[in-house]
Write a protein that holds these residues in place. Structure first.
Motif, mmCIF file in Angstrom:
data_model
loop_
_atom_site.group_PDB
_atom_site.id
_atom_site.type_symbol
_atom_site.label_atom_id
_atom_site.label_comp_id
_atom_site.label_asym_id
_atom_site.label_seq_id
_atom_site.Cartn_x
_atom_site.Cartn_y
_atom_site.Cartn_z
ATOM 1 N N TYR A 67 0.852 -1.194 0.000
ATOM 2 C CA TYR A 67 0.000 0.000 0.000
ATOM 3 C C TYR A 67 0.881 1.235 0.000
ATOM 4 C CZ TYR A 67 0.914 0.379 5.031
ATOM 5 O OH TYR A 67 1.531 0.493 6.255
ATOM 6 N N LEU A 68 0.297 2.318 -0.481
ATOM 7 C CA LEU A 68 0.886 3.654 -0.422
ATOM 8 C C LEU A 68 -0.095 4.551 0.310
ATOM 9 C CD1 LEU A 68 1.979 4.050 -4.158
ATOM 10 C CD2 LEU A 68 3.504 3.680 -2.198
ATOM 11 N N LYS A 69 0.430 5.442 1.107
ATOM 12 C CA LYS A 69 -0.409 6.436 1.776
ATOM 13 C C LYS A 69 0.463 7.618 2.147
ATOM 14 C CE LYS A 69 0.078 5.061 6.582
ATOM 15 N NZ LYS A 69 -0.619 5.082 7.843
ATOM 16 N N ALA A 70 -0.164 8.715 2.495
ATOM 17 C CA ALA A 70 0.592 9.875 2.973
ATOM 18 C C ALA A 70 1.215 9.520 4.314
ATOM 19 C CB ALA A 70 -0.326 11.085 3.103
ATOM 20 N N ASN A 71 2.493 9.843 4.471
ATOM 21 C CA ASN A 71 3.162 9.560 5.737
ATOM 22 C C ASN A 71 2.576 10.396 6.870
ATOM 23 O OD1 ASN A 71 5.285 8.151 7.182
ATOM 24 N ND2 ASN A 71 6.256 10.142 7.380
ATOM 25 N N GLN A 72 2.195 11.612 6.547
ATOM 26 C CA GLN A 72 1.587 12.524 7.517
ATOM 27 C C GLN A 72 0.503 13.318 6.791
ATOM 28 O OE1 GLN A 72 2.349 12.628 10.792
ATOM 29 N NE2 GLN A 72 3.912 11.059 10.503
ATOM 30 N N PRO A 73 -0.451 13.888 7.517
ATOM 31 C CA PRO A 73 -1.467 14.704 6.848
ATOM 32 C C PRO A 73 -0.925 16.072 6.446
ATOM 33 C CG PRO A 73 -1.825 14.722 9.219
ATOM 34 C CD PRO A 73 -0.678 13.775 8.953
ATOM 35 N N ASP A 74 -1.700 16.754 5.657
ATOM 36 C CA ASP A 74 -1.493 18.162 5.326
ATOM 37 C C ASP A 74 -0.064 18.493 4.885
ATOM 38 O OD1 ASP A 74 -4.199 18.469 5.937
ATOM 39 O OD2 ASP A 74 -3.775 18.938 8.039
ATOM 40 N N ARG A 75 0.689 19.208 5.677
ATOM 41 C CA ARG A 75 2.006 19.693 5.276
ATOM 42 C C ARG A 75 3.058 18.584 5.167
ATOM 43 N NH1 ARG A 75 2.739 24.497 4.403
ATOM 44 N NH2 ARG A 75 1.735 26.345 5.128
ATOM 45 N N GLY A 76 2.698 17.376 5.568
ATOM 46 C CA GLY A 76 3.599 16.231 5.412
ATOM 47 C C GLY A 76 3.098 15.240 4.378
ATOM 48 N N SER A 77 2.024 15.619 3.695
ATOM 49 C CA SER A 77 1.364 14.672 2.792
ATOM 50 C C SER A 77 2.072 14.476 1.449
ATOM 51 C CB SER A 77 -0.087 15.100 2.548
ATOM 52 O OG SER A 77 -0.130 16.346 1.886
ATOM 53 N N HIS A 78 3.149 15.204 1.212
ATOM 54 C CA HIS A 78 3.918 15.020 -0.023
ATOM 55 C C HIS A 78 4.911 13.854 0.100
ATOM 56 C CE1 HIS A 78 6.275 17.583 2.590
ATOM 57 N NE2 HIS A 78 7.361 17.188 1.926
ATOM 58 N N VAL A 79 5.057 13.318 1.311
ATOM 59 C CA VAL A 79 5.940 12.170 1.550
ATOM 60 C C VAL A 79 5.072 10.929 1.713
ATOM 61 C CG1 VAL A 79 7.676 11.155 3.079
ATOM 62 C CG2 VAL A 79 7.688 13.631 2.639
ATOM 63 N N ALA A 80 5.357 9.921 0.919
ATOM 64 C CA ALA A 80 4.594 8.671 0.975
ATOM 65 C C ALA A 80 5.133 7.769 2.073
ATOM 66 C CB ALA A 80 4.686 7.934 -0.361
#
Length: 163
Positions: A67-80
């Motif tokens: 699976y892939l998902k955002a590592n963190q929400p919002d300002r961290g969501s560019h890192v998978a």
């Protein structure tokens, strides 16, 4: 030669995905999930709406999943963030490497600029070595963060790579 097909998981893949996940979590050596985690709870997590989940299929048989998902929400969501599992009978055949390579391309397509693994068990040397070969660096180490069933308290790595 048969070609490995990597595609999005479908609801009808749940049983095959569970066949891969169950022995891995029951062993309790490479993932944080309790070895007695019920099927429904584990599949709700792995196939959750907060993730893009994929399967690796060869000759009609699902051999791996990630699976892939955002590592963190919002300002961290560019890192998978991602999780990968390969069925026992398919190990050592390049399935994990193929899933990783595909996941990097897919993550980039989804808008991620990097990938971070928050919890790679240091004793899982096969995974650590694969990720290092795939360009990940160990950027942090958390002492005694994982309660390994045979080794006791074990360090965990944070691993990172740009996409």
């Amino acid at each position: 030669m048969h070609q490995l097909n990597l595609r999005k998981a479908r609801p009808e893949d749940a049983s095959a995905v569970w066949e891969i996940i169950e022995p891995i979590i029951r062993a309790g050596e490479t993932y944080v999930f309790s070895p007695d985690t019920p099927r429904e709870k584990m599949l709700d997590y792995w196939l959750g709406a907060d993730k893009d989940t994929y399967v690796a299929v060869l000759d009609g048989e699902i051999l791996g999943t990630f699976y892939l998902k955002a590592n963190q929400p919002d300002r961290g969501s560019h890192v998978a963030n991602a999780g990968y599992m390969v069925g026992e009978k398919a190990r050592g055949k390049g399935i994990a490497k193929a899933m990783a390579e595909f996941s990097f391309v897919e993550a980039k397509r989804l808008g991620y600029t990097a990938m971070q693994f928050n919890y790679v068990i240091s004793s899982n040397t096969v995974a650590v070595q694969l990720w290092q070969k795939m360009g990940f660096k160990i950027v942090g180490q958390v002492p005694d963060a994982f309660a390994h069933p045979g080794l006791g308290l074990t360090d965990v790595y944070v691993m990172y790579r740009k996409l």
